[in-house]
Scaffold this active site. Structure first.
Site, PDB file in Angstrom:
ATOM      1  N   SER A 119       3.725   5.492   6.426  1.00 30.15           N
ATOM      2  CA  SER A 119       2.896   4.285   6.355  1.00 30.15           C
ATOM      3  C   SER A 119       3.214   3.322   7.482  1.00 30.15           C
ATOM      4  CB  SER A 119       3.183   3.522   5.064  1.00 30.15           C
ATOM      5  OG  SER A 119       3.056   4.328   3.957  1.00 30.15           O
ATOM      6  N   HIS A 140      -2.066   9.327   8.732  1.00 26.12           N
ATOM      7  CA  HIS A 140      -1.826   8.390   7.639  1.00 26.12           C
ATOM      8  C   HIS A 140      -3.031   8.352   6.700  1.00 26.12           C
ATOM      9  CE1 HIS A 140      -1.112   3.964   6.305  1.00 26.12           C
ATOM     10  NE2 HIS A 140      -0.599   4.807   5.436  1.00 26.12           N
ATOM     11  N   GLU A 152      -5.735   7.160   9.356  1.00 29.86           N
ATOM     12  CA  GLU A 152      -5.278   6.567  10.623  1.00 29.86           C
ATOM     13  C   GLU A 152      -4.533   7.666  11.372  1.00 29.86           C
ATOM     14  OE1 GLU A 152      -3.947   1.921  10.720  1.00 29.86           O
ATOM     15  OE2 GLU A 152      -2.774   3.181   9.411  1.00 29.86           O
ATOM     16  N   ASN A 190      -1.286  -1.227   7.437  1.00 31.06           N
ATOM     17  CA  ASN A 190      -0.203  -1.908   6.730  1.00 31.06           C
ATOM     18  C   ASN A 190       0.294  -3.167   7.417  1.00 31.06           C
ATOM     19  OD1 ASN A 190       0.126  -0.599   4.236  1.00 31.06           O
ATOM     20  ND2 ASN A 190       0.782   1.215   5.361  1.00 31.06           N
TER      21      ASN A 190
HETATM   22  P1  NAI Z   1       6.445   9.556  -3.917  1.00 34.44           P
HETATM   23  O1  NAI Z   1       7.730   8.906  -4.265  1.00 34.44           O
HETATM   24  O2  NAI Z   1       5.333   9.592  -4.911  1.00 34.44           O
HETATM   25  O3  NAI Z   1       6.709  11.084  -3.471  1.00 34.44           O
HETATM   26  C1  NAI Z   1       7.678  11.478  -2.549  1.00 34.44           C
HETATM   27  C2  NAI Z   1       8.056  12.922  -2.870  1.00 34.44           C
HETATM   28  O4  NAI Z   1       8.885  13.426  -1.805  1.00 34.44           O
HETATM   29  C3  NAI Z   1       8.859  13.078  -4.161  1.00 34.44           C
HETATM   30  O5  NAI Z   1       8.240  14.051  -4.990  1.00 34.44           O
HETATM   31  C4  NAI Z   1      10.240  13.569  -3.683  1.00 34.44           C
HETATM   32  O6  NAI Z   1      10.852  14.494  -4.575  1.00 34.44           O
HETATM   33  C5  NAI Z   1       9.896  14.239  -2.375  1.00 34.44           C
HETATM   34  N1  NAI Z   1      11.004  14.281  -1.425  1.00 34.44           N
HETATM   35  C6  NAI Z   1      11.881  13.287  -1.117  1.00 34.44           C
HETATM   36  N2  NAI Z   1      12.756  13.726  -0.179  1.00 34.44           N
HETATM   37  C7  NAI Z   1      12.419  15.006   0.101  1.00 34.44           C
HETATM   38  C8  NAI Z   1      12.937  15.995   0.968  1.00 34.44           C
HETATM   39  N3  NAI Z   1      14.011  15.730   1.742  1.00 34.44           N
HETATM   40  N4  NAI Z   1      12.365  17.218   1.005  1.00 34.44           N
HETATM   41  C9  NAI Z   1      11.312  17.496   0.215  1.00 34.44           C
HETATM   42  N5  NAI Z   1      10.743  16.595  -0.637  1.00 34.44           N
HETATM   43  C10 NAI Z   1      11.299  15.377  -0.696  1.00 34.44           C
HETATM   44  O7  NAI Z   1       5.963   8.851  -2.550  1.00 34.44           O
HETATM   45  P2  NAI Z   1       4.477   8.667  -1.968  1.00 34.44           P
HETATM   46  O8  NAI Z   1       3.890   7.413  -2.478  1.00 34.44           O
HETATM   47  O9  NAI Z   1       3.744   9.945  -2.129  1.00 34.44           O
HETATM   48  O10 NAI Z   1       4.794   8.399  -0.417  1.00 34.44           O
HETATM   49  C11 NAI Z   1       5.128   9.454   0.461  1.00 34.44           C
HETATM   50  C12 NAI Z   1       4.897   9.016   1.901  1.00 34.44           C
HETATM   51  O11 NAI Z   1       3.517   8.635   2.057  1.00 34.44           O
HETATM   52  C13 NAI Z   1       5.723   7.821   2.370  1.00 34.44           C
HETATM   53  O12 NAI Z   1       6.050   7.986   3.719  1.00 34.44           O
HETATM   54  C14 NAI Z   1       4.760   6.662   2.195  1.00 34.44           C
HETATM   55  O13 NAI Z   1       5.073   5.589   3.025  1.00 34.44           O
HETATM   56  C15 NAI Z   1       3.455   7.324   2.603  1.00 34.44           C
HETATM   57  N6  NAI Z   1       2.237   6.679   2.093  1.00 34.44           N
HETATM   58  C16 NAI Z   1       2.204   6.176   0.821  1.00 34.44           C
HETATM   59  C17 NAI Z   1       1.054   5.561   0.334  1.00 34.44           C
HETATM   60  C18 NAI Z   1       1.013   5.031  -1.057  1.00 34.44           C
HETATM   61  O14 NAI Z   1       0.021   4.323  -1.398  1.00 34.44           O
HETATM   62  N7  NAI Z   1       1.967   5.325  -1.906  1.00 34.44           N
HETATM   63  C19 NAI Z   1      -0.158   5.450   1.171  1.00 34.44           C
HETATM   64  C20 NAI Z   1      -0.044   6.089   2.457  1.00 34.44           C
HETATM   65  C21 NAI Z   1       1.128   6.650   2.896  1.00 34.44           C
END
Ligand code: NAI
Length: 283
Positions: A119, A140, A152, A190
């Site tokens: 993000s 993104h 993005e 963001n």
């Molecule tokens: P989340 O917390 O829902 O999911 C992250 C997942 O990654 C978890 O299932 C975790 O077990 C896994 N994980 C963590 N470390 C790992 C590793 N070393 N190897 C494999 N899997 C691993 O997080 P979310 O919300 O899906 O965010 C993920 C990314 O997307 C972040 O970079 C965030 O900034 C970005 N993002 C999030 C948005 C949102 O609205 N939540 C929107 C756009 C981008």
């Protein structure tokens, strides 16, 4: 370069959504998570969303099963060896992401593009952790991925024209609209959204209004479809805090300081909808 096989790293709210839209658009998808439970939950969520589409008549039962058949779980990063594109969507933390990119660089074929759904973190720095910085790019997606049209596309300093063109074409194939953005903290989305959310949290912190009233003002007064605190809960308060920290550090400007209440909620484990409690409570 033609992309057929995609690996998505991280089966959380974003990774599962990205895997779903890729599979729906005809790509073969490997969904990886280091946590088996999260991986199964991610796949189950995709199945649930597709089933809802079938119920609503938006998709045939046959298309649902074709889509599900294009999705396979992966518990080993080495599976990247079979992919043309890897999209990383793990926690918003530079060390975690650079470690993953370093490993992927060893396992993924030479031609493969490595993309991050970050993000706010610098693509240029993530790219520098690999020996193929010209093939690293930001992709993104917005949340919820199956619904939101925007992607993005962030060019790192080293990203090649060929990589950019491949990812732009792939984004079109996903039926999303790509917007090209340079690699500066928070990109465009963001950089504008998060300071607004942070300011909304300050108004609660300073006792100016309740979370419900802050959201009501922005919905009814500004015609936002969702109030900023509801949106913060939806994004994840941990992710919001990481992004504010990236803006604060990246620009060195105190206007981006994260609200202490946001820090406190994250320390309490109140991460928003995904943990059951944030500014609101969820069952
Ligand atoms: P989340 O917390 O829902 O999911 C992250 C997942 O990654 C978890 O299932 C975790 O077990 C896994 N994980 C963590 N470390 C790992 C590793 N070393 N190897 C494999 N899997 C691993 O997080 P979310 O919300 O899906 O965010 C993920 C990314 O997307 C972040 O970079 C965030 O900034 C970005 N993002 C999030 C948005 C949102 O609205 N939540 C929107 C756009 C981008």
């Amino acid at each position: 370069m033609s992309i057929k096989n995609v690996m998505v790293i991280g089966a959380g709210q974003m990774g599962a959504g990205i895997a779903q839209v890729c599979a729906q658009s005809g790509f073969e998808v490997l969904l990886h998570d280091m946590n088996e439970e999260a991986l199964q939950k991610g796949l189950k969520n995709i199945e649930k969303l597709l089933a809802r589409n079938v119920e609503k008549g938006k998709m045939s039962a046959e298309d649902k099963s074709v889509t599900m058949n294009r999705l396979s779980p992966s518990s080993d990063l080495k599976d990247a060896a079979a992919c043309d594109l890897v999209i990383e969507a793990v926690v918003e933390n530079m060390d975690v992401k650079t470690n993953i990119f370093r490993e992927l660089d060893q396992y993924a074929p030479k031609h493969a593009i490595l993309a991050s759904n970050t993000s706010s973190l610098p693509i240029t720095e993530i790219a520098a952790a690999t020996d193929r910085p010209d093939q690293v790019i930001g992709m993104h997606f917005m949340n919820p991925v199956p619904i939101m049209k925007l992607v993005e596309i962030i060019r790192g300093l080293q990203t090649s024209e060929e990589t950019y063109e491949s990812i732009k074409a792939m984004t079109d194939e996903l039926n999303k609209t790509p917007v090209e953005v340079k690699d500066f903290p928070g990109f465009v989305s963001n950089r504008i959204l998060m300071p607004m959310i942070n300011e909304a949290i300050y108004t609660v912190y300073e006792g100016v209004a309740s979370p419900e009233d802050v959201d009501r003002v922005m919905k009814l007064g500004m015609n936002h479809p969702m109030g900023p605190l509801t949106l913060a809960d939806f994004i994840g308060l941990d992710t919001c805090l990481y992004i504010m920290e990236v803006l604060h550090e990246g620009f060195g400007d105190s206007k981006y300081r994260p609200c202490p209440l946001l820090r406190q909620y994250v320390k309490a484990g109140w991460l928003g909808k995904k943990s059951g409690r944030g500014f609101y409570q969820y069952n």
